[in-house]
Scaffold this active site. Sequence first.
Site, PDB file in Angstrom:
ATOM      1  N   GLU A  18      35.405  42.094  38.916  1.00  0.00           N
ATOM      2  CA  GLU A  18      34.474  41.049  39.326  1.00  0.00           C
ATOM      3  C   GLU A  18      33.184  41.665  39.864  1.00  0.00           C
ATOM      4  O   GLU A  18      32.091  41.146  39.661  1.00  0.00           O
ATOM      5  CB  GLU A  18      35.126  40.339  40.514  1.00  0.00           C
ATOM      6  CG  GLU A  18      35.293  38.875  40.484  1.00  0.00           C
ATOM      7  CD  GLU A  18      36.145  38.436  41.677  1.00  0.00           C
ATOM      8  OE1 GLU A  18      36.829  37.446  41.523  1.00  0.00           O
ATOM      9  OE2 GLU A  18      36.130  39.087  42.758  1.00  0.00           O
ATOM     10  N   ASP A 204      37.743  29.357  35.439  1.00  0.00           N
ATOM     11  CA  ASP A 204      38.807  28.492  34.895  1.00  0.00           C
ATOM     12  C   ASP A 204      38.692  27.098  35.484  1.00  0.00           C
ATOM     13  O   ASP A 204      38.100  26.915  36.539  1.00  0.00           O
ATOM     14  CB  ASP A 204      40.180  29.095  35.224  1.00  0.00           C
ATOM     15  CG  ASP A 204      40.351  29.320  36.715  1.00  0.00           C
ATOM     16  OD1 ASP A 204      40.893  28.428  37.394  1.00  0.00           O
ATOM     17  OD2 ASP A 204      39.908  30.371  37.232  1.00  0.00           O
TER      18      ASP A 204
HETATM   19  N1  SAH Z   1      45.961  37.355  37.610  1.00  0.00           N
HETATM   20  C1  SAH Z   1      44.753  37.958  38.053  1.00  0.00           C
HETATM   21  C2  SAH Z   1      44.679  37.884  39.532  1.00  0.00           C
HETATM   22  C3  SAH Z   1      43.426  37.288  40.034  1.00  0.00           C
HETATM   23  S1  SAH Z   1      43.689  36.027  41.174  1.00  0.00           S
HETATM   24  C4  SAH Z   1      44.708  39.383  37.544  1.00  0.00           C
HETATM   25  O1  SAH Z   1      45.764  39.966  37.367  1.00  0.00           O
HETATM   26  O2  SAH Z   1      43.615  39.927  37.340  1.00  0.00           O
HETATM   27  C5  SAH Z   1      42.214  35.195  41.179  1.00  0.00           C
HETATM   28  C6  SAH Z   1      41.033  35.793  41.894  1.00  0.00           C
HETATM   29  O3  SAH Z   1      39.931  35.075  41.400  1.00  0.00           O
HETATM   30  C7  SAH Z   1      41.019  35.560  43.400  1.00  0.00           C
HETATM   31  O4  SAH Z   1      40.318  36.577  44.057  1.00  0.00           O
HETATM   32  C8  SAH Z   1      40.344  34.181  43.548  1.00  0.00           C
HETATM   33  O5  SAH Z   1      39.413  34.106  44.624  1.00  0.00           O
HETATM   34  C9  SAH Z   1      39.617  33.963  42.221  1.00  0.00           C
HETATM   35  N2  SAH Z   1      40.033  32.764  41.455  1.00  0.00           N
HETATM   36  C10 SAH Z   1      39.624  32.511  40.185  1.00  0.00           C
HETATM   37  N3  SAH Z   1      40.130  31.334  39.745  1.00  0.00           N
HETATM   38  C11 SAH Z   1      40.876  30.808  40.745  1.00  0.00           C
HETATM   39  C12 SAH Z   1      41.668  29.623  40.870  1.00  0.00           C
HETATM   40  N4  SAH Z   1      41.770  28.724  39.893  1.00  0.00           N
HETATM   41  N5  SAH Z   1      42.328  29.422  42.031  1.00  0.00           N
HETATM   42  C13 SAH Z   1      42.229  30.318  43.035  1.00  0.00           C
HETATM   43  N6  SAH Z   1      41.507  31.460  42.956  1.00  0.00           N
HETATM   44  C14 SAH Z   1      40.827  31.723  41.841  1.00  0.00           C
END
Ligand code: SAH
Length: 246
Positions: A18, A204
């Site tokens: 990010e 998303d």
């Molecule tokens: N599965 C991802 C993990 C990222 S979690 C991976 O393996 O790369 C999501 C991160 O993006 C968090 O830092 C959060 O702040 C942000 N984020 C993006 N979309 C989100 C959503 N729908 N709900 C909560 N956080 C979200």
Amino acid sequence: MNNMGIKRVLLIMAMQEEAKPTLNSLGLKRSGLLNPHLDLVFYTGNYRGTSVNLVLNGTCKNHSVDHIGTQVSTLSAHLGIELVEPDIVINAGTAGGFISDNAAVGDVYLSNPYICYHDRRINIPKFVEYGIGFYPSIPTIRMAKELGLRTGVISTGNSLDYTEKDLEQMRNHKGVVKDMEAAAIAWVCEQHKKPFLAIKAITDLVDGDKPTEEEFLQNLNKTSEILGKQTLRVVDWLIKNGIDEE
Ligand code: SAH
């Protein structure tokens, strides 16, 4: 605050991927770990005569993933503020948006007027509001208008998914951007009396039909590029204009 007001900026970001475009757009260089016991990484640089600093949460040694969520965010905010003594703290990151707010992937929101939690439900008098938080954001309406960005209430929780109760809570406090860090950082800023705003780029759609994790990973790269560009514009705007009173 007049436009001579901002001498030091502190950015706080969660994930390496990010942050890459933001580090590049602001020309920040890695300076080392923020604390020898912790995984937090400190980046620093100078943009138009203003000291710009960034704390990245770093990588979890046990699980080899980036630290995300509220636990690490209170630490990055507190230690970052102690070290930098910033005039403004900015949490830049990605987030979920809502079709019901006409959001699309790639849209960028600035926090306004507050930041909440949607997963701290404590049904005892006064603890209800304590749980939700309502931490202040600086006013961002004029900045958003001039930069062509959106504004809204950011709602934080520690899960990428959500329960029906989370959704109900988000609806009740007008949350239109769902993330995992902003409220924790906003709380630390309130404690330190530091002005705070969050800039969140949508990866998303929470009320869309695609699985969040798939949509998130699919859009992370291009959304982070957008985030890098817009974060630079926000920093630039703040250096020129200062912090709006209302
Ligand atoms: N599965 C991802 C993990 C990222 S979690 C991976 O393996 O790369 C999501 C991160 O993006 C968090 O830092 C959060 O702040 C942000 N984020 C993006 N979309 C989100 C959503 N729908 N709900 C909560 N956080 C979200």
